[in-house]
Design a protein around this motif. Structure first.
Motif, PDB file in Angstrom:
ATOM      1  N   GLU A 176       9.230  51.687  11.043  1.00 23.62           N
ATOM      2  CA  GLU A 176       9.353  50.540  11.320  1.00 23.62           C
ATOM      3  C   GLU A 176      10.297  49.604  10.432  1.00 23.62           C
ATOM      4  OE1 GLU A 176       5.514  48.557  10.356  1.00 23.62           O
ATOM      5  OE2 GLU A 176       4.574  49.597  12.017  1.00 23.62           O
ATOM      6  N   GLY A 177      11.148  48.769  11.312  1.00 24.87           N
ATOM      7  CA  GLY A 177      12.491  48.319  10.932  1.00 24.87           C
ATOM      8  C   GLY A 177      13.679  49.026  11.159  1.00 24.87           C
ATOM      9  N   SER A 178      13.535  50.277  11.765  1.00 24.40           N
ATOM     10  CA  SER A 178      14.691  51.265  12.118  1.00 24.40           C
ATOM     11  C   SER A 178      14.395  51.086  13.586  1.00 24.40           C
ATOM     12  CB  SER A 178      14.514  52.593  11.596  1.00 24.40           C
ATOM     13  OG  SER A 178      13.571  53.431  12.382  1.00 24.40           O
ATOM     14  N   ASP A 179      15.732  51.520  14.302  1.00 20.46           N
ATOM     15  CA  ASP A 179      15.940  51.652  15.771  1.00 20.46           C
ATOM     16  C   ASP A 179      15.508  53.241  16.044  1.00 20.46           C
ATOM     17  OD1 ASP A 179      15.989  51.066  18.434  1.00 20.46           O
ATOM     18  OD2 ASP A 179      18.350  51.399  18.602  1.00 20.46           O
ATOM     19  N   VAL A 180      14.466  53.758  15.506  1.00 15.46           N
ATOM     20  CA  VAL A 180      14.008  54.934  15.962  1.00 15.46           C
ATOM     21  C   VAL A 180      12.405  54.781  15.894  1.00 15.46           C
ATOM     22  CG1 VAL A 180      13.596  57.649  15.094  1.00 15.46           C
ATOM     23  CG2 VAL A 180      15.686  56.304  14.196  1.00 15.46           C
ATOM     24  N   ARG A 181      11.846  55.320  17.179  1.00 15.89           N
ATOM     25  CA  ARG A 181      10.637  55.100  17.538  1.00 15.89           C
ATOM     26  C   ARG A 181       9.748  56.433  17.929  1.00 15.89           C
ATOM     27  NH1 ARG A 181      13.422  50.416  18.453  1.00 15.89           N
ATOM     28  NH2 ARG A 181      12.688  48.413  17.708  1.00 15.89           N
ATOM     29  N   ILE A 216       8.379  57.801  32.884  1.00 13.64           N
ATOM     30  CA  ILE A 216       7.948  57.499  31.825  1.00 13.64           C
ATOM     31  C   ILE A 216       8.923  57.677  30.530  1.00 13.64           C
ATOM     32  CG2 ILE A 216       6.014  57.325  29.828  1.00 13.64           C
ATOM     33  CD1 ILE A 216       4.067  56.917  31.900  1.00 13.64           C
ATOM     34  N   ILE A 217       8.871  58.950  30.221  1.00 11.08           N
ATOM     35  CA  ILE A 217       9.784  59.737  29.190  1.00 11.08           C
ATOM     36  C   ILE A 217      11.453  58.995  29.373  1.00 11.08           C
ATOM     37  CG2 ILE A 217      10.615  61.578  28.125  1.00 11.08           C
ATOM     38  CD1 ILE A 217       7.963  62.731  28.692  1.00 11.08           C
ATOM     39  N   ALA A 218      11.890  59.081  30.528  1.00 13.94           N
ATOM     40  CA  ALA A 218      13.222  58.638  30.728  1.00 13.94           C
ATOM     41  C   ALA A 218      13.084  57.259  30.401  1.00 13.94           C
ATOM     42  CB  ALA A 218      13.819  58.683  32.256  1.00 13.94           C
ATOM     43  N   ALA A 219      12.241  56.359  30.675  1.00 10.67           N
ATOM     44  CA  ALA A 219      12.199  54.688  30.373  1.00 10.67           C
ATOM     45  C   ALA A 219      12.237  54.737  28.782  1.00 10.67           C
ATOM     46  CB  ALA A 219      10.884  54.173  30.749  1.00 10.67           C
ATOM     47  N   ILE A 220      11.461  55.313  28.232  1.00 10.40           N
ATOM     48  CA  ILE A 220      11.074  55.514  26.541  1.00 10.40           C
ATOM     49  C   ILE A 220      12.539  55.802  25.961  1.00 10.40           C
ATOM     50  CG2 ILE A 220      10.771  56.954  24.549  1.00 10.40           C
ATOM     51  CD1 ILE A 220       7.792  57.215  26.091  1.00 10.40           C
ATOM     52  N   ALA A 221      13.598  56.916  26.740  1.00  7.19           N
ATOM     53  CA  ALA A 221      14.862  57.281  26.221  1.00  7.19           C
ATOM     54  C   ALA A 221      15.739  56.113  26.417  1.00  7.19           C
ATOM     55  CB  ALA A 221      15.393  58.456  26.912  1.00  7.19           C
ATOM     56  N   ALA A 222      15.564  55.189  27.428  1.00  6.06           N
ATOM     57  CA  ALA A 222      16.543  54.198  27.764  1.00  6.06           C
ATOM     58  C   ALA A 222      16.149  52.922  26.928  1.00  6.06           C
ATOM     59  CB  ALA A 222      16.348  53.700  29.125  1.00  6.06           C
ATOM     60  N   GLY A 223      15.008  52.919  25.974  1.00  9.11           N
ATOM     61  CA  GLY A 223      14.676  51.934  25.102  1.00  9.11           C
ATOM     62  C   GLY A 223      13.832  50.788  26.242  1.00  9.11           C
ATOM     63  N   GLU A 224      13.277  51.278  26.968  1.00  9.45           N
ATOM     64  CA  GLU A 224      12.569  50.138  27.853  1.00  9.45           C
ATOM     65  C   GLU A 224      11.115  50.115  27.240  1.00  9.45           C
ATOM     66  OE1 GLU A 224      13.061  51.576  31.655  1.00  9.45           O
ATOM     67  OE2 GLU A 224      15.275  51.195  31.935  1.00  9.45           O
ATOM     68  N   LEU A 225      10.755  50.812  26.642  1.00 10.55           N
ATOM     69  CA  LEU A 225       9.203  50.810  26.266  1.00 10.55           C
ATOM     70  C   LEU A 225       9.135  50.603  24.734  1.00 10.55           C
ATOM     71  CD1 LEU A 225       7.872  53.329  28.858  1.00 10.55           C
ATOM     72  CD2 LEU A 225       7.844  51.039  29.067  1.00 10.55           C
ATOM     73  N   ASP A 226       9.912  50.225  24.131  1.00 12.51           N
ATOM     74  CA  ASP A 226       9.912  50.051  22.691  1.00 12.51           C
ATOM     75  C   ASP A 226       8.696  49.550  22.083  1.00 12.51           C
ATOM     76  OD1 ASP A 226      12.184  51.735  22.372  1.00 12.51           O
ATOM     77  OD2 ASP A 226      13.290  49.989  21.888  1.00 12.51           O
ATOM     78  N   PRO A 227       8.168  48.567  22.644  1.00  4.71           N
ATOM     79  CA  PRO A 227       6.805  47.932  22.164  1.00  4.71           C
ATOM     80  C   PRO A 227       5.658  48.590  22.067  1.00  4.71           C
ATOM     81  CG  PRO A 227       8.043  46.392  23.699  1.00  4.71           C
ATOM     82  CD  PRO A 227       8.634  47.736  23.628  1.00  4.71           C
ATOM     83  N   LEU A 243       3.840  48.417  32.094  1.00  2.00           N
ATOM     84  CA  LEU A 243       4.315  48.877  30.524  1.00  2.00           C
ATOM     85  C   LEU A 243       5.394  48.219  30.149  1.00  2.00           C
ATOM     86  CD1 LEU A 243       3.751  52.892  30.682  1.00  2.00           C
ATOM     87  CD2 LEU A 243       2.221  51.383  29.847  1.00  2.00           C
ATOM     88  N   ARG A 244       6.479  47.913  31.035  1.00  3.13           N
ATOM     89  CA  ARG A 244       7.758  47.405  30.683  1.00  3.13           C
ATOM     90  C   ARG A 244       7.436  45.738  30.437  1.00  3.13           C
ATOM     91  NH1 ARG A 244      10.353  50.111  35.441  1.00  3.13           N
ATOM     92  NH2 ARG A 244      11.562  51.853  34.582  1.00  3.13           N
ATOM     93  N   ALA A 245       6.362  45.163  31.183  1.00  2.00           N
ATOM     94  CA  ALA A 245       5.954  43.844  30.794  1.00  2.00           C
ATOM     95  C   ALA A 245       5.051  43.539  29.692  1.00  2.00           C
ATOM     96  CB  ALA A 245       5.427  43.347  32.060  1.00  2.00           C
ATOM     97  N   VAL A 246       4.102  44.614  29.248  1.00  6.78           N
ATOM     98  CA  VAL A 246       3.241  44.136  28.403  1.00  6.78           C
ATOM     99  C   VAL A 246       3.732  44.651  27.063  1.00  6.78           C
ATOM    100  CG1 VAL A 246       0.936  45.174  27.742  1.00  6.78           C
ATOM    101  CG2 VAL A 246       1.347  44.708  29.995  1.00  6.78           C
ATOM    102  N   ASN A 247       3.413  43.506  26.139  1.00  6.79           N
ATOM    103  CA  ASN A 247       3.739  43.927  24.714  1.00  6.79           C
ATOM    104  C   ASN A 247       2.285  44.078  24.044  1.00  6.79           C
ATOM    105  OD1 ASN A 247       4.711  44.056  22.128  1.00  6.79           O
ATOM    106  ND2 ASN A 247       5.730  41.811  22.214  1.00  6.79           N
ATOM    107  N   PRO A 248       1.941  45.313  23.867  1.00  7.05           N
ATOM    108  CA  PRO A 248       0.707  45.437  23.250  1.00  7.05           C
ATOM    109  C   PRO A 248       0.413  45.058  21.912  1.00  7.05           C
ATOM    110  CG  PRO A 248       1.898  47.497  23.263  1.00  7.05           C
ATOM    111  CD  PRO A 248       2.643  46.328  23.993  1.00  7.05           C
ATOM    112  N   GLU A 249      -0.561  44.527  21.483  1.00 10.81           N
ATOM    113  CA  GLU A 249      -0.675  43.961  20.121  1.00 10.81           C
ATOM    114  C   GLU A 249      -1.881  44.679  19.394  1.00 10.81           C
ATOM    115  OE1 GLU A 249      -1.264  40.032  20.405  1.00 10.81           O
ATOM    116  OE2 GLU A 249       0.735  39.302  21.118  1.00 10.81           O
ATOM    117  N   GLY A 250      -1.934  44.498  17.913  1.00  5.90           N
ATOM    118  CA  GLY A 250      -3.000  45.188  17.148  1.00  5.90           C
ATOM    119  C   GLY A 250      -3.097  46.393  17.404  1.00  5.90           C
ATOM    120  N   THR A 251      -4.228  47.052  17.481  1.00  9.43           N
ATOM    121  CA  THR A 251      -4.748  48.287  17.684  1.00  9.43           C
ATOM    122  C   THR A 251      -4.667  48.800  19.100  1.00  9.43           C
ATOM    123  OG1 THR A 251      -6.995  48.040  17.395  1.00  9.43           O
ATOM    124  CG2 THR A 251      -5.449  48.519  15.293  1.00  9.43           C
ATOM    125  N   ALA A 252      -4.119  48.074  20.108  1.00 14.68           N
ATOM    126  CA  ALA A 252      -4.249  48.550  21.442  1.00 14.68           C
ATOM    127  C   ALA A 252      -3.811  50.121  21.450  1.00 14.68           C
ATOM    128  CB  ALA A 252      -3.541  47.505  22.427  1.00 14.68           C
TER     129      ALA A 252
END
Length: 267
Positions: A176-181, A216-227, A243-252
């Motif tokens: 957290e706090g980096s651009d590595v996910r 899905i993995i290509a979208a991750i690589a493109a930074g589209e699913l960072d949340p 997935l692109r539109a949802v920003n999951p919160e808590g322990t979802a």
């Protein structure tokens, strides 16, 4: 099909889902290193992908459970292709005997757990520090429906995939706090030699198209699913636009105990 750049490293790359991922990422523009134990089959697979896509590929023979082998392999990828932007921990074994744990061969049982957990740990340990130096990178651990529920005939695989989810969450939290996910992606039931060998899928026909896993993995690589870092996604069930539109919160989409009721002290 989104265009990607950078270097991908995929383990278990010579067959099955790994083979599909290598070709799909290469077709999208990534240079792809494939890692597996069997040199001849791996080299043939990577050459086929290079011929089909025109992408730069590299076959790297290594045992994901051997620290020296993993570190040498990652060093070779860095020297030949450059630093890794996307790591996909896909390699892993399955319970051979398909029996309750007390009937399982202890060595084979533990080999299954080690292949997924030690493999994912060693690859992440070798790759992530270089991602942090550049403040850029994505790690995908290939999860399973058995990450979230046990199967009595595949106890080692269930334990391994659940442990891998915990590894993903630990890694994502530390980053957290980096651009590595880090992410968990379950591929669904893809028609591969491994799934064909499992009695639970005998007669099954509703296969997950491997291209949905790649997307899905290509979208991750493109930074589209960072949340979704530190969380579970499932190809064939999750809609990519959603997935692109949802920003999951808590322990979802994370592993947690469910309270037995309002009075549960651990609720």
């Amino acid at each position: 099909m989104p265009e990607l750049t950078g270097v991908a490293l995929v383990t278990g790359a010579s067959t099955g889902i790994g083979r599909h991922l290598v070709e799909g990422l290469a077709a999208r523009g990534m240079a792809v290193a494939g890692l597996a134990r069997g040199e001849e089959r791996l080299r043939a697979a990577m050459a086929e992908v290079a011929d089909a896509t025109g992408a730069r590929t590299l076959a790297v023979t290594a045992d994901v459970t051997d620290r020296a082998s993993v570190e040498a392999a990652v060093g070779e990828v860095r020297e030949q292709l450059g630093p890794v932007d996307l790591l996909v921990n896909n390699a892993g074994l399955i319970d051979e005997a398909e029996v309750p744990l007390w009937e399982a061969d202890p060595d084979q049982w533990w080999d299954v757990v080690t292949s997924h957990l030690r493999g994912g740990f060693l690859l992440s340990r070798a790759v992530v520090p270089w991602m942090l130096l550049r403040n850029r990178g994505r790690v995908v651990n290939v999860a399973s429906g058995m990450s979230t529920r046990a199967n009595p005939d595949y106890s080692a695989y269930s334990v391994a995939k659940t442990g891998l989810m915990r590894l993903t969450e630990s890694l994502a939290t530390a980053l957290e706090g980096s651009d590595v996910r880090a992410f968990d992606v379950a591929p669904g039931v893809v028609d591969t030699p491994m799934t064909r060998s499992m009695h639970m899928w005998q007669g099954f026909t509703d296969w997950t198209p491997p291209e949905q896993v790649v997307e899905i993995i290509a979208a991750i690589a493109a930074g589209e699913l960072d949340p979704w870092s530190g969380r579970f996604m499932r190809a064939g069930k999750d809609d990519l636009d959603t997935l692109r539109a949802v920003n999951p919160e808590g322990t979802a989409r994370q592993l947690r105990l469910r309270p037995y009721g309002d009075g549960d002290p651990l609720g």
